[in-house]
Structure formats: C-alpha cells, structure tokens
Design an enzyme around this catalytic site. Structure first.
Site, mmCIF file in Angstrom:
data_model
loop_
_atom_site.group_PDB
_atom_site.id
_atom_site.type_symbol
_atom_site.label_atom_id
_atom_site.label_comp_id
_atom_site.label_asym_id
_atom_site.label_seq_id
_atom_site.Cartn_x
_atom_site.Cartn_y
_atom_site.Cartn_z
ATOM 1 N N ASP A 13 0.828 -1.209 0.000
ATOM 2 C CA ASP A 13 0.000 0.000 0.000
ATOM 3 C C ASP A 13 0.866 1.265 0.000
ATOM 4 O O ASP A 13 1.976 1.264 0.539
ATOM 5 C CB ASP A 13 -0.912 -0.013 1.241
ATOM 6 C CG ASP A 13 -2.058 0.971 1.118
ATOM 7 O OD1 ASP A 13 -2.344 1.425 -0.006
ATOM 8 O OD2 ASP A 13 -2.672 1.299 2.146
ATOM 9 N N HIS A 25 2.503 3.448 -8.899
ATOM 10 C CA HIS A 25 2.361 2.020 -9.212
ATOM 11 C C HIS A 25 3.574 1.531 -10.018
ATOM 12 O O HIS A 25 4.074 0.434 -9.806
ATOM 13 C CB HIS A 25 1.078 1.763 -10.004
ATOM 14 C CG HIS A 25 -0.174 2.106 -9.233
ATOM 15 N ND1 HIS A 25 -0.380 1.682 -7.937
ATOM 16 C CD2 HIS A 25 -1.284 2.821 -9.575
ATOM 17 C CE1 HIS A 25 -1.556 2.143 -7.516
ATOM 18 N NE2 HIS A 25 -2.122 2.827 -8.491
ATOM 19 N N LEU A 53 11.867 -20.093 -4.354
ATOM 20 C CA LEU A 53 10.789 -19.235 -3.836
ATOM 21 C C LEU A 53 9.528 -19.354 -4.705
ATOM 22 O O LEU A 53 9.599 -19.291 -5.922
ATOM 23 C CB LEU A 53 11.243 -17.772 -3.854
ATOM 24 C CG LEU A 53 10.153 -16.746 -3.488
ATOM 25 C CD1 LEU A 53 9.888 -16.759 -1.986
ATOM 26 C CD2 LEU A 53 10.533 -15.348 -3.950
#
Ligand code: FPP
Length: 251
Positions: free
Chosen positions: A31, A48, A142
């Site tokens: 956020d 963004h 991962l």
C-alpha cells in the site's frame, strides 16, 4: 546457468538475522503507491510504476533470506472501483514486470503462481501470468504468488458453494467437512498459511486479504510507502518475526 542474485552471501548476512524462525510464507499488502506519487506531484500511476521495482527488490530479498512463499496483493476485487485509466494501468503491470524480470526469476529458480478470480481479468494480463506460471512450473525455489482480482470474502463464498455442490453430487460428505477440507477448496489449497503479514503505507487493516488463512498469522505494519519499501525494512520485519512467540491459542 544459474545467476545468483547475491554474491558473497555470507559476508552480507546481517548479524542479528539467524537461520531459526524464518517466516516460510510472507503475505504483503503493498500500500501507498498513490501517496508516494502525490508527495512528488506526480500522477498516481507513477507510484504504481515505481512499485514494480520494489516488487523485484523484495523478491530478491525473499530469495536471499530463504523465504519459501511470497504472496503479494496486486489487485483486489474492490480495486475495480478505481478510475478505469488507473485499473488499466495496474493490470498492465504484471506483463511489464514479467517482460523485464522473468529471465532473472527463472535463473534464480523462482516459481510463479497466482490466486484470485483470473477469468475476469484482461486477456493480456491472464496470458502474461499464465506464460510465467508455465515457464516456472518445475522450479522449486521461492514461490511467488500474485493475488490478482483477489477478494477473500468472495473466495470463502465460492468455497462454500463448491462444497455444497460436491455434497449434493455425492463427492463429499458433510461429516468430512473440517478446517483442512475447507482449506483445500481455497485458492491457497497447496500453500501453508502465511506466517507473517506485512502491510506498508501506514494503514492497519486487512482489506479483504486472506481472511481465513491469516487466522494465526503475525502482523507487521510500517508507515513506509510501498515504493520506498526496501530490503532493509523487509529485514526489520523478518527480524521482529524471529522474536515473536507463536502460541496458536495455547500457552
Ligand atoms: C495500493 O496502493 C496498491 C495497489 C492497489 C496496486 C499495487 C500494485 C503494485 C505495487 C504493482 C504490482 C506489480 C506487479 C508486478 C503485479 P494505493 O494505490 O492504494 O496507494 P494509496 O493508499 O497511497 O492511494
């Protein structure tokens, strides 16, 4: 050829971080992109865009610190309420990210996956993510999960409907329904529950993210806005997690 993200791994390891109590699964609410851009007099989408670089930095850090699963909240079912131009921009980011970084992710044994209602995303988003999923299917490093068009209440409702359907069709009996069985119907069926939830940007809420899965997860919040979130800050979260005592309701 395996191109490691980090050379001289040993000497770079911070002294306080140790190999015990590593959070295997970390979920992140990324956020603060809009506020990061506003502070600089830039349009929200610039935040963004900057956030994409942060994604890669944190993926590298997760590989470095031996995290097994990283689940990133990239687009929620509620984000459709934003202006169309912003939605279009955000939904082009997975393709952009994968176009730039997929070779590096593959070289580092990262497996990509996604959770959420993918069917209702634009075709180009689905195609790019599906391509990455297929290309990295056999990697066992991962696991990088993108939550795209994800909403937890929607996931839980769909789970309930599917279970009722299976009970009706005789594929499942009511007696078999328990927490494990319920979990198997969720998008996260093959994943352990997150050990640690990180939320950047100063807000302290879940925003419809993994409500069932976070039942016993440790939470860690920071005021740092996502584009400014660094490996150092990520490491602070990992270190604090290592100090936490998880009791799961016991003593
Ligand atoms: C929330 O910040 C952020 C989003 C809704 C989008 C998150 C997307 C990225 C970080 C990039 C995703 C990258 C990939 C590779 C999928 P906000 O816009 O609500 O920020 P604000 O609270 O400051 O307005």
């Amino acid at each position: 050829m395996n191109i490691p993200f980090f050379k001289n791994k040993k000497s770079e390891e911070p002294s306080l971080y140790h190999d015990e109590n590593i959070a295997d699964h970390i979920a992140i609410v990324m956020d603060g992109n809009g506020r990061w851009a506003k502070k600089r007099g830039m349009p929200r989408i610039a935040g963004h865009k900057e956030g994409v670089s942060t994604v890669m930095n944190i993926v590298k850090a997760a590989v470095k610190y031996k995290v097994k699963v990283l689940t990133l909240y990239a687009f929620s079912t509620e984000n459709w309420k934003r202006p169309k131009s912003e939605i279009d921009f955000i939904l082009r980011l997975p393709k952009e990210f994968l176009h730039i970084y997929l070779p590096e992710l593959i070289a580092n044994n990262v497996r990509i996956d996604a959770i959420g209602d993918m069917e209702n995303l634009p075709h180009h988003t689905i195609e790019a993510v599906q391509y990455a999923i297929d290309r990295t299917r056999d990697n066992d490093g991962l696991q990088l999960n993108f939550a795209l068009n994800y909403g937890s209440r929607n996931e839980i409702l769909n789970t309930m409907k599917e279970m009722v359907r299976d009970i009706h069709d005789g594929k499942l009996s009511l007696d078999e329904v328990d927490e494990q069985q319920f979990s198997r119907y969720l998008y996260t069926a093959n994943l352990p529950d997150p050990d640690l939830l990180i939320r950047t940007g100063g807000e302290k809420r879940l925003s419809n993210f993994l409500l069932w899965q976070l039942a016993y997860t440790e939470f860690w919040f920071t005021d740092v806005l996502w584009p400014d979130f660094s490996e150092e800050e990520f490491l602070n979260a990992l270190k604090e997690y290592q100090q936490r005592q998880r009791r799961y309701g016991g003593l």
